[in-house]
Design a protein around this motif. Structure first.
Motif, short mmCIF file in Angstrom:
data_model
loop_
_atom_site.label_atom_id
_atom_site.label_comp_id
_atom_site.label_asym_id
_atom_site.label_seq_id
_atom_site.Cartn_x
_atom_site.Cartn_y
_atom_site.Cartn_z
N ASP A 1 0.83 -1.21 0.00
CA ASP A 1 0.00 0.00 0.00
C ASP A 1 0.86 1.26 0.00
O ASP A 1 1.21 1.78 1.06
CB ASP A 1 -0.92 0.01 1.22
CG ASP A 1 -1.94 1.15 1.16
OD1 ASP A 1 -2.21 1.64 0.04
OD2 ASP A 1 -2.46 1.56 2.21
N ASP B 1 -6.66 -6.74 11.99
CA ASP B 1 -5.54 -5.94 11.50
C ASP B 1 -4.40 -6.82 11.03
O ASP B 1 -3.82 -6.59 9.96
CB ASP B 1 -5.05 -4.98 12.59
CG ASP B 1 -6.09 -3.92 12.93
OD1 ASP B 1 -6.95 -3.64 12.08
OD2 ASP B 1 -6.04 -3.38 14.05
N GLY C 1 -3.13 -7.46 7.14
CA GLY C 1 -1.75 -7.20 6.76
C GLY C 1 -1.14 -8.39 6.05
O GLY C 1 -0.42 -8.24 5.07
N SER D 1 -4.84 -3.23 0.98
CA SER D 1 -4.65 -1.78 1.06
C SER D 1 -5.91 -1.10 1.58
O SER D 1 -5.83 -0.08 2.28
CB SER D 1 -4.27 -1.22 -0.32
OG SER D 1 -5.28 -1.51 -1.28
N ASN E 1 -5.91 -1.39 5.33
CA ASN E 1 -4.84 -0.56 5.88
C ASN E 1 -5.27 0.91 5.93
O ASN E 1 -5.03 1.61 6.91
CB ASN E 1 -3.58 -0.70 5.03
CG ASN E 1 -2.39 0.05 5.60
OD1 ASN E 1 -2.02 -0.14 6.75
ND2 ASN E 1 -1.80 0.90 4.78
#
Length: 244
Positions: free
Chosen positions: A52, A209, A213, A218, A221
């Motif tokens: 990202d 989270d 990841g 993206s 995030n």
């Protein structure tokens, strides 16, 4: 066995170094020369760097006569390139495009591949490939090495467009590896084809989270970042109010 590369002999009939780092994704890179001639070549030292925004990198050793690869010359001159997924059905074409030919030769034509115009960059893509990344050149890191081929150009590019054929996406909304059949580089003259996969989740990675990841999302995030900004703004406002 222990040896020091370039200092002591490993004692084997073939150098084992590249056979130790396997499997390696193939960077099947298409570019275009400043005069408009398409180029296509595979590179076995390639990877994604982050998600990202997404960046990819590949390295290109110099040729046997000590010159830089055509792909590197084109990318630095034009600022664009495309990564095309190298697959088992396209393996012979990948191999043909690996041959080093004079600058200005169109490898698409030599390998009998169909050109497909990219959307955002001025580069032809391999139409037969099910996954393509359109990339904008970011930088070159040049690592010195022993002549004539040891010196290497590491090209980094930002992915600005992703093409995925609808037929390789399964009912879960995931790219089905068995449908794409990507090939990977091994050691010596060996390759592998990926048709089977298995899943593992890192112990303790139960939070959204961490999982996003690992997925490389993206969207997740940015949502996390936006939420943090909003919460931070509220906290600051409340703090100021209390002081008043």
């Amino acid at each position: 066995m222990f040896y020091q590369p370039g200092t002591t002999d490993h004692g084997l009939p073939y150098d084992p170094f590249k056979a130790c780092v396997v499997p390696r994704p193939i960077g099947w890179m298409s570019t275009k020369s400043p005069s408009g001639v398409s180029n296509l070549a595979p590179f076995s030292q390639m990877m994604n760097l982050t998600f990202d925004p997404p960046f990819v990198a590949f390295s290109a050793n110099q040729t046997a006569d000590g010159s830089r690869k055509d792909t590197v010359r084109n990318i630095e001159a034009t600022g664009h390139f495309v990564w095309n997924l190298a697959t088992y059905p396209l393996r012979e074409a990948v191999n043909i495009t690996a041959e080093q030919v004079p600058y200005g030769v169109d490898e698409f034509e030599r390998a009998n591949l169909t050109k497909e115009a990219a959307t955002l960059v001025n580069v032809d893509m391999v139409k037969e490939s099910p996954v393509k990344f359109e990339c904008v050149y970011h930088s070159t890191t040049r690592l010195p090495g022993n002549p004539p081929m040891g010196t290497v150009d590491i090209i980094i590019g930002r992915v600005v467009g992703v093409h995925v054929a609808d037929g390789v996406i399964d009912e879960r909304g995931r790219i089905n590896v068995a449908r794409t059949q990507p090939i990977a580089r091994l050691g010596y003259y060996e390759y592998a084809v990926i048709r089977e996969t298995f899943e593992m989740v890192i112990p303790g990675a139960g939070s959204k989270d961490v999982l996003s990841g690992l997925e490389g999302s993206s969207k997740a995030n940015r949502e996390k970042f936006d939420k943090g900004n909003q919460e931070g703004g509220v906290a600051e406002g409340e703090g100021n109010k209390n002081k008043d």
